[in-house]
Structure formats: structure tokens, C-alpha cells
Design a protein around this motif. Structure first.
Motif, PDB file in Angstrom:
ATOM      1  N   THR A   9       0.833  -1.198   0.000  1.00 16.67           N
ATOM      2  CA  THR A   9       0.000   0.000   0.000  1.00 16.67           C
ATOM      3  C   THR A   9       0.870   1.251   0.000  1.00 16.67           C
ATOM      4  N   ASN A  10       0.350   2.299  -0.634  1.00 17.11           N
ATOM      5  CA  ASN A  10       1.012   3.606  -0.572  1.00 17.11           C
ATOM      6  C   ASN A  10       0.151   4.586   0.210  1.00 17.11           C
ATOM      7  N   GLU A  12      -2.938   5.346  -0.442  1.00 17.70           N
ATOM      8  CA  GLU A  12      -4.107   5.628  -1.291  1.00 17.70           C
ATOM      9  C   GLU A  12      -4.743   4.357  -1.819  1.00 17.70           C
ATOM     10  N   ILE A  13      -3.889   3.456  -2.295  1.00 14.85           N
ATOM     11  CA  ILE A  13      -4.392   2.198  -2.856  1.00 14.85           C
ATOM     12  C   ILE A  13      -3.652   1.027  -2.219  1.00 14.85           C
ATOM     13  N   GLU A  50       2.438   7.604  -9.650  1.00 19.23           N
ATOM     14  CA  GLU A  50       1.120   8.019  -9.147  1.00 19.23           C
ATOM     15  C   GLU A  50       0.167   6.820  -9.139  1.00 19.23           C
ATOM     16  N   SER A  51      -0.771   6.852  -8.203  1.00 14.75           N
ATOM     17  CA  SER A  51      -1.716   5.734  -8.067  1.00 14.75           C
ATOM     18  C   SER A  51      -2.475   5.475  -9.366  1.00 14.75           C
ATOM     19  N   GLN A  52      -2.897   6.530 -10.064  1.00 11.01           N
ATOM     20  CA  GLN A  52      -3.669   6.340 -11.297  1.00 11.01           C
ATOM     21  C   GLN A  52      -2.869   5.602 -12.357  1.00 11.01           C
ATOM     22  N   LYS A  70      -8.993   0.895  -3.733  1.00  8.85           N
ATOM     23  CA  LYS A  70      -8.732   2.205  -3.145  1.00  8.85           C
ATOM     24  C   LYS A  70      -8.958   2.068  -1.647  1.00  8.85           C
ATOM     25  N   ASN A  71      -8.063   2.636  -0.847  1.00  6.81           N
ATOM     26  CA  ASN A  71      -8.072   2.340   0.576  1.00  6.81           C
ATOM     27  C   ASN A  71      -9.357   2.764   1.279  1.00  6.81           C
ATOM     28  N   GLN A  72     -10.007   3.838   0.825  1.00  9.46           N
ATOM     29  CA  GLN A  72     -11.247   4.239   1.486  1.00  9.46           C
ATOM     30  C   GLN A  72     -12.381   3.286   1.175  1.00  9.46           C
TER      31      GLN A  72
END
Ligand code: SF4
Length: 77
Positions: A9-10, A12-13, A50-52, A70-72
Motif C-alpha cells: 500500500t502507498n 491511497e491504494i 502516481e496511483s492512477q 482504493k483504501n477508502q
């Protein structure tokens, strides 16, 4: 970057790698070599792009060995 067994994980994802599914086509390493590294352990470095960009590359994995969430939305993974 936190590293768990086959899960990275970073913040964000979260990216999961299932080695049994991998067909070693190396699409990931060819497409985004700074993240998917063939000669370094841990081999996935999510801090390098970048995550994208990482998500776009994961979607090209032909075997489904790589997946992300996605982490959320982690409960949906
Ligand atoms: S793109 Fe998918 S199948 Fe190909 S080497 Fe990477 S993880 Fe394995």
C-alpha cells in the motif's frame, strides 16, 4: 510504504499480487518498470509512480494476478 505478504500500500491504494495466478508475461515490468521491478525485493514499489498510473498498469495484467483497491473502499476489496 508498508509491505505485507503479497500486499502493498502507498496509503491511497492497496495492491495485491497472487503469485499462483501470474503467468510471468511481464507486462507489468515492461509497462511500469519503476513500480514493478524484476530484480529487487520487495518487487512492487508503489512510491515510484502516481496511483492512477499504477491502476492503469494493473488493469493490463493478463492473468488477474495483480489487483487493487482504493483504501477508502477497502471493505469492498
Ligand atoms: S502483468 Fe500480471 S501476469 Fe504479467 S508478470 Fe505482471 S503480475 Fe504476472
Amino acid at each position: 510504504m508498508k509491505t505485507y505478504e503479497n500486499s502493498y500500500t502507498n496509503g491511497e491504494i492497496t495492491v495485491t499480487y497472487q503469485p499462483k495466478k501470474c503467468i510471468h508475461a511481464e507486462k507489468c515490468a515492461e509497462g511500469l518498470s519503476e513500480v514493478f521491478r524484476t530484480t529487487v525485493i520487495p518487487w512492487i514499489n508503489l512510491d515510484a509512480a502516481e496511483s492512477q498510473k499504477i491502476i492503469r498498469q494493473i488493469k493490463k495484467c493478463p492473468s488477474g494476478a495483480l489487483s487493487f483497491c482504493k483504501n477508502q473502499q477497502k471493505e469492498a476489496c
